[in-house]
Design a protein around this motif. Structure first.
Motif, PDB file in Angstrom:
ATOM      1  N   ARG A  60      34.653  78.754   0.243  1.00 54.27           N
ATOM      2  CA  ARG A  60      35.829  79.031   0.238  1.00 54.27           C
ATOM      3  C   ARG A  60      36.563  77.558  -0.119  1.00 54.27           C
ATOM      4  NH1 ARG A  60      37.819  80.886   5.979  1.00 54.27           N
ATOM      5  NH2 ARG A  60      39.805  80.635   4.998  1.00 54.27           N
ATOM      6  N   THR A  93      48.601  82.604   6.616  1.00 50.54           N
ATOM      7  CA  THR A  93      48.065  81.090   6.653  1.00 50.54           C
ATOM      8  C   THR A  93      46.568  81.128   6.309  1.00 50.54           C
ATOM      9  OG1 THR A  93      49.949  80.275   7.927  1.00 50.54           O
ATOM     10  CG2 THR A  93      47.908  78.885   7.557  1.00 50.54           C
ATOM     11  N   PHE A  94      46.073  81.141   5.097  1.00 53.25           N
ATOM     12  CA  PHE A  94      44.618  81.320   4.653  1.00 53.25           C
ATOM     13  C   PHE A  94      43.680  80.669   5.493  1.00 53.25           C
ATOM     14  CE2 PHE A  94      41.373  82.765   2.088  1.00 53.25           C
ATOM     15  CZ  PHE A  94      40.391  81.724   1.776  1.00 53.25           C
ATOM     16  N   SER A  95      44.000  79.242   5.662  1.00 52.62           N
ATOM     17  CA  SER A  95      43.042  78.451   6.045  1.00 52.62           C
ATOM     18  C   SER A  95      42.762  78.728   7.639  1.00 52.62           C
ATOM     19  CB  SER A  95      43.433  76.998   6.161  1.00 52.62           C
ATOM     20  OG  SER A  95      44.506  76.794   6.238  1.00 52.62           O
ATOM     21  N   SER A 125      47.025  85.602  -0.156  1.00 53.36           N
ATOM     22  CA  SER A 125      48.402  85.247  -0.048  1.00 53.36           C
ATOM     23  C   SER A 125      48.918  85.952   0.854  1.00 53.36           C
ATOM     24  CB  SER A 125      48.902  85.593  -1.461  1.00 53.36           C
ATOM     25  OG  SER A 125      49.189  86.762  -1.668  1.00 53.36           O
ATOM     26  N   ASN A 184      40.253  76.110   0.523  1.00 53.13           N
ATOM     27  CA  ASN A 184      41.659  76.536   1.320  1.00 53.13           C
ATOM     28  C   ASN A 184      42.944  76.008   0.685  1.00 53.13           C
ATOM     29  OD1 ASN A 184      40.217  77.759   3.471  1.00 53.13           O
ATOM     30  ND2 ASN A 184      40.216  75.992   4.744  1.00 53.13           N
ATOM     31  N   ASN A 201      43.445  78.863  -1.393  1.00 53.02           N
ATOM     32  CA  ASN A 201      43.771  80.019  -0.787  1.00 53.02           C
ATOM     33  C   ASN A 201      42.623  81.180  -1.419  1.00 53.02           C
ATOM     34  OD1 ASN A 201      45.604  79.051   0.770  1.00 53.02           O
ATOM     35  ND2 ASN A 201      47.252  80.463   0.095  1.00 53.02           N
ATOM     36  N   THR A 202      41.218  80.793  -1.742  1.00 54.74           N
ATOM     37  CA  THR A 202      40.361  81.552  -2.390  1.00 54.74           C
ATOM     38  C   THR A 202      38.998  81.470  -1.658  1.00 54.74           C
ATOM     39  OG1 THR A 202      41.331  81.181  -4.588  1.00 54.74           O
ATOM     40  CG2 THR A 202      39.425  81.851  -4.700  1.00 54.74           C
TER      41      THR A 202
END
Length: 120
Positions: free
Chosen positions: A72, A28-30, A25, A74, A77-78
């Motif tokens: 992953r 912007t994870f992706s 978190s 997206n 967010n994992t």
């Protein structure tokens, strides 16, 4: 700043499997490549696996190729690390981080990690 929370570790017999998860978190994870690292007692932290932001490219250290799979989600967010055919030498604390593809250098603060112990 990104906040990382690893989970899924445990005690398993040699030959067994575990699936690690890393919830991220704050960024912007992706947009970021993500990686897994591990640190065994008395040793330096080492790179294990990485995955590009889109998930289309994966990278592994030689010792885990064919046994570990990084993936992953997206939308969640994992990032995951599926570990099969585990060996006692896989025993370590496992960490995830955002990485720079190429150098595989971590770019965020480390989380608390998750302990993986493989018994012989």
């Amino acid at each position: 700043q990104v906040h990382l929370v690893e989970s899924g570790g445990g005690l398993v017999q040699a030959g067994g499997s575990l699936r690690l998860s890393c919830a991220a978190s704050g960024r912007t994870f992706s947009s970021y490549a993500m990686g897994w690292f591990r640190q065994a007692p008395g040793k330096e932290r080492e790179f294990v696996a990485a995955i590009s932001w889109s998930g289309s490219n994966t990278y592994y250290t030689n010792s885990v190729k064919g046994r570990f799979t990084i993936s992953r989600d997206n939308a969640k967010n994992t990032v995951y690390l599926q570990m099969n055919s585990l060996k006692p030498e896989d025993t370590a604390v496992y960490y995830c981080n955002a990485v720079l593809i190429g150098t595989m250098s971590p770019t965020a603060a480390w989380g608390q990690g998750t302990q993986v112990t493989v018994s012989s």
